[in-house]
Design an enzyme around this catalytic site. Structure first.
Site, PDB file in Angstrom:
ATOM      1  N   TYR A 158       0.842  -1.190   0.000  1.00  0.00           N
ATOM      2  CA  TYR A 158       0.000   0.000   0.000  1.00  0.00           C
ATOM      3  C   TYR A 158       0.891   1.258   0.000  1.00  0.00           C
ATOM      4  O   TYR A 158       0.521   2.299  -0.541  1.00  0.00           O
ATOM      5  CB  TYR A 158      -0.952  -0.020   1.196  1.00  0.00           C
ATOM      6  CG  TYR A 158      -2.248   0.707   0.948  1.00  0.00           C
ATOM      7  CD1 TYR A 158      -3.239   0.160   0.143  1.00  0.00           C
ATOM      8  CD2 TYR A 158      -2.474   1.953   1.516  1.00  0.00           C
ATOM      9  CE1 TYR A 158      -4.422   0.834  -0.086  1.00  0.00           C
ATOM     10  CE2 TYR A 158      -3.653   2.638   1.291  1.00  0.00           C
ATOM     11  CZ  TYR A 158      -4.620   2.075   0.495  1.00  0.00           C
ATOM     12  OH  TYR A 158      -5.783   2.757   0.272  1.00  0.00           O
ATOM     13  N   LYS A 165      -3.337   8.414   2.924  1.00  0.00           N
ATOM     14  CA  LYS A 165      -4.540   8.262   3.758  1.00  0.00           C
ATOM     15  C   LYS A 165      -4.325   8.890   5.146  1.00  0.00           C
ATOM     16  O   LYS A 165      -5.250   9.457   5.729  1.00  0.00           O
ATOM     17  CB  LYS A 165      -4.922   6.783   3.889  1.00  0.00           C
ATOM     18  CG  LYS A 165      -5.450   6.164   2.592  1.00  0.00           C
ATOM     19  CD  LYS A 165      -6.647   6.925   2.020  1.00  0.00           C
ATOM     20  CE  LYS A 165      -7.326   6.191   0.886  1.00  0.00           C
ATOM     21  NZ  LYS A 165      -8.309   7.037   0.181  1.00  0.00           N
TER      22      LYS A 165
HETATM   23  P1  NAP Z   1     -13.061   3.574  -7.714  1.00  0.00           P
HETATM   24  O1  NAP Z   1     -14.395   3.077  -8.053  1.00  0.00           O
HETATM   25  O2  NAP Z   1     -11.951   3.274  -8.663  1.00  0.00           O
HETATM   26  O3  NAP Z   1     -13.148   5.131  -7.393  1.00  0.00           O
HETATM   27  C1  NAP Z   1     -12.001   5.969  -7.362  1.00  0.00           C
HETATM   28  C2  NAP Z   1     -12.321   7.188  -8.168  1.00  0.00           C
HETATM   29  O4  NAP Z   1     -11.306   8.180  -8.037  1.00  0.00           O
HETATM   30  C3  NAP Z   1     -12.444   6.894  -9.679  1.00  0.00           C
HETATM   31  O5  NAP Z   1     -13.675   7.377 -10.156  1.00  0.00           O
HETATM   32  C4  NAP Z   1     -11.283   7.683 -10.261  1.00  0.00           C
HETATM   33  O6  NAP Z   1     -11.483   8.134 -11.585  1.00  0.00           O
HETATM   34  C5  NAP Z   1     -11.252   8.853  -9.290  1.00  0.00           C
HETATM   35  N1  NAP Z   1     -10.082   9.682  -9.478  1.00  0.00           N
HETATM   36  C6  NAP Z   1      -8.774   9.335  -9.458  1.00  0.00           C
HETATM   37  N2  NAP Z   1      -7.997  10.412  -9.716  1.00  0.00           N
HETATM   38  C7  NAP Z   1      -8.853  11.468  -9.898  1.00  0.00           C
HETATM   39  C8  NAP Z   1      -8.673  12.845 -10.193  1.00  0.00           C
HETATM   40  N3  NAP Z   1      -7.450  13.390 -10.369  1.00  0.00           N
HETATM   41  N4  NAP Z   1      -9.782  13.632 -10.302  1.00  0.00           N
HETATM   42  C9  NAP Z   1     -11.022  13.126 -10.149  1.00  0.00           C
HETATM   43  N5  NAP Z   1     -11.254  11.827  -9.872  1.00  0.00           N
HETATM   44  C10 NAP Z   1     -10.177  11.008  -9.749  1.00  0.00           C
HETATM   45  O7  NAP Z   1     -12.559   2.919  -6.326  1.00  0.00           O
HETATM   46  P2  NAP Z   1     -13.157   3.027  -4.830  1.00  0.00           P
HETATM   47  O8  NAP Z   1     -12.550   1.856  -4.113  1.00  0.00           O
HETATM   48  O9  NAP Z   1     -14.617   3.218  -4.846  1.00  0.00           O
HETATM   49  O10 NAP Z   1     -12.417   4.327  -4.263  1.00  0.00           O
HETATM   50  C11 NAP Z   1     -13.109   5.401  -3.673  1.00  0.00           C
HETATM   51  C12 NAP Z   1     -12.430   5.801  -2.377  1.00  0.00           C
HETATM   52  O11 NAP Z   1     -12.593   4.752  -1.432  1.00  0.00           O
HETATM   53  C13 NAP Z   1     -10.932   6.050  -2.504  1.00  0.00           C
HETATM   54  O12 NAP Z   1     -10.567   7.146  -1.696  1.00  0.00           O
HETATM   55  C14 NAP Z   1     -10.345   4.765  -1.940  1.00  0.00           C
HETATM   56  O13 NAP Z   1      -9.027   4.912  -1.453  1.00  0.00           O
HETATM   57  C15 NAP Z   1     -11.337   4.536  -0.807  1.00  0.00           C
HETATM   58  N6  NAP Z   1     -11.295   3.207  -0.191  1.00  0.00           N
HETATM   59  C16 NAP Z   1     -11.476   2.094  -0.943  1.00  0.00           C
HETATM   60  C17 NAP Z   1     -11.403   0.847  -0.330  1.00  0.00           C
HETATM   61  C18 NAP Z   1     -11.548  -0.419  -1.144  1.00  0.00           C
HETATM   62  O14 NAP Z   1     -11.165  -1.484  -0.674  1.00  0.00           O
HETATM   63  N7  NAP Z   1     -12.107  -0.352  -2.335  1.00  0.00           N
HETATM   64  C19 NAP Z   1     -11.176   0.737   1.056  1.00  0.00           C
HETATM   65  C20 NAP Z   1     -11.028   1.911   1.788  1.00  0.00           C
HETATM   66  C21 NAP Z   1     -11.076   3.144   1.169  1.00  0.00           C
HETATM   67  P3  NAP Z   1     -10.688   7.340 -12.759  1.00  0.00           P
HETATM   68  O15 NAP Z   1     -11.267   5.952 -12.805  1.00  0.00           O
HETATM   69  O16 NAP Z   1     -10.944   8.175 -13.964  1.00  0.00           O
HETATM   70  O17 NAP Z   1      -9.228   7.339 -12.362  1.00  0.00           O
END
Ligand code: NAP
Length: 267
Positions: A158, A165
């Site tokens: 990570y 984070k």
């Molecule tokens: P996700 O569906 O891939 O969502 C992440 C989003 O961030 C995507 O829509 C991506 O767009 C966008 N993004 C990245 N760079 C960007 C930028 N410069 N401007 C605008 N948008 C941008 O994955 P997710 O897991 O739901 O992630 C959402 C949040 O949850 C994140 O903060 C992640 O760290 C957090 N989280 C996830 C988990 C897990 O296990 N999934 C656990 C804890 C926390 P693009 O696709 O165009 O890059």
């Protein structure tokens, strides 16, 4: 189980929905079900079609392209919020990114470029979004983001995202202090591992997910729907006294070392 909270008359901006598995979409679904008016931003034109498909069944929603690291895009996005809604009650930041190179090798070898990119996209954009949102929240409001336990404990590979984070969680507290006089709450949800596009880009995520399911207090991982329900609480008037917090929704994974009876407990 369906929750009935009435957010009709409230307005929300959700930043960072890539597809139906996105945690941002799980949160948006709860907001829409509660009657909230919701606008969405997405980073690249590549995602437009997917978001159009998701939002089509929901009258009154709108979408706009915005790279959260671009000041011009952010200015245009919040002008759109002002035009569409007048004022904003709810801001959801569901954005993270780190270059693959920063997550493959040793943390020790993180380059300054990769560090800057990860912290800029994954932490600074919350500060920027909150700054743009503040003038549109004259009657108070609620801002949330998504974080992960690797801010506090080392999760292999990570790497710099763990640092990002930690920065996001600290920024949550500083923003909460700055915006407190206006009763704008700022909290972050620490979600357990969930199968999304962003998660799939983390080397070894599959193993992490399976180990989480075996060792969480519940013996399973938390779900995106459970993230959505916690978000609904934080975005509603039920949580008016809560700000600056990192709140876990991980089925009790972060409190455990190993769960009794799991393969890991027998090693
Ligand atoms: P996700 O569906 O891939 O969502 C992440 C989003 O961030 C995507 O829509 C991506 O767009 C966008 N993004 C990245 N760079 C960007 C930028 N410069 N401007 C605008 N948008 C941008 O994955 P997710 O897991 O739901 O992630 C959402 C949040 O949850 C994140 O903060 C992640 O760290 C957090 N989280 C996830 C988990 C897990 O296990 N999934 C656990 C804890 C926390 P693009 O696709 O165009 O890059």
């Amino acid at each position: 189980m369906s929750i009935t909270l009435d957010l009709s008359g409230k307005t929300a901006l959700v930043m960072g929905v890539a597809n139906s598995r996105s945690l941002g979409w799980a949160i948006a679904q709860q907001l829409l079900a509660a009657g909230c008016r919701v606008g969405f931003s997405y980073q690249g034109e590549r995602l437009r079609g997917e978001l159009e498909k998701l939002t089509a069944p929901h009258p009154g929603t709108w979408i706009q392209q915005a790279d959260a690291t671009s000041e011009d895009d952010m200015t245009a996005l919040f002008e759109r919020v002002s035009t569409e809604f007048g004022t904003l009650d709810v801001l959801v930041h569901s954005i993270a990114f780190a270059p693959r190179t920063a997550m493959e090798g040793r943390f020790l070898h993180t380059t300054a470029d990769d560090w800057n990119t990860a912290l800029n996209v994954s932490a600074y954009t919350l500060v920027s979004a909150a700054r743009h949102a503040e003038p549109l929240m004259p009657n108070g409001g609620s801002i949330i983001s998504l974080t992960y336990h690797a801010s506090r404990q080392v999760v292999p590979k990570y790497n710099v995202m763990g640092v990002a984070k930690a920065a996001l969680e600290a920024a949550t507290r500083y923003l909460a202090a700055d915006l407190g006089d206006r009763e704008i709450r700022v909290n972050t949800i620490s979600a357990g591992p969930m199968r999304t596009i962003a998660a799939r880009s983390i080397p070894g995520f599959g193993g992490l997910y399976d180990k989480g399911a075996r060792n969480a207090a519940f013996g399973r991982n938390a779900t995106p729907e459970e993230v959505g329900k916690l978000a609904l609480f934080l975005l509603s008037d039920l949580s008016t006294g809560v700000t600056g917090q990192t709140i876990y929704v991980d089925a009790g994974l972060s409190i455990m070392t190993v769960k009794e009876g799991s393969p890991e407990s027998k090693d």
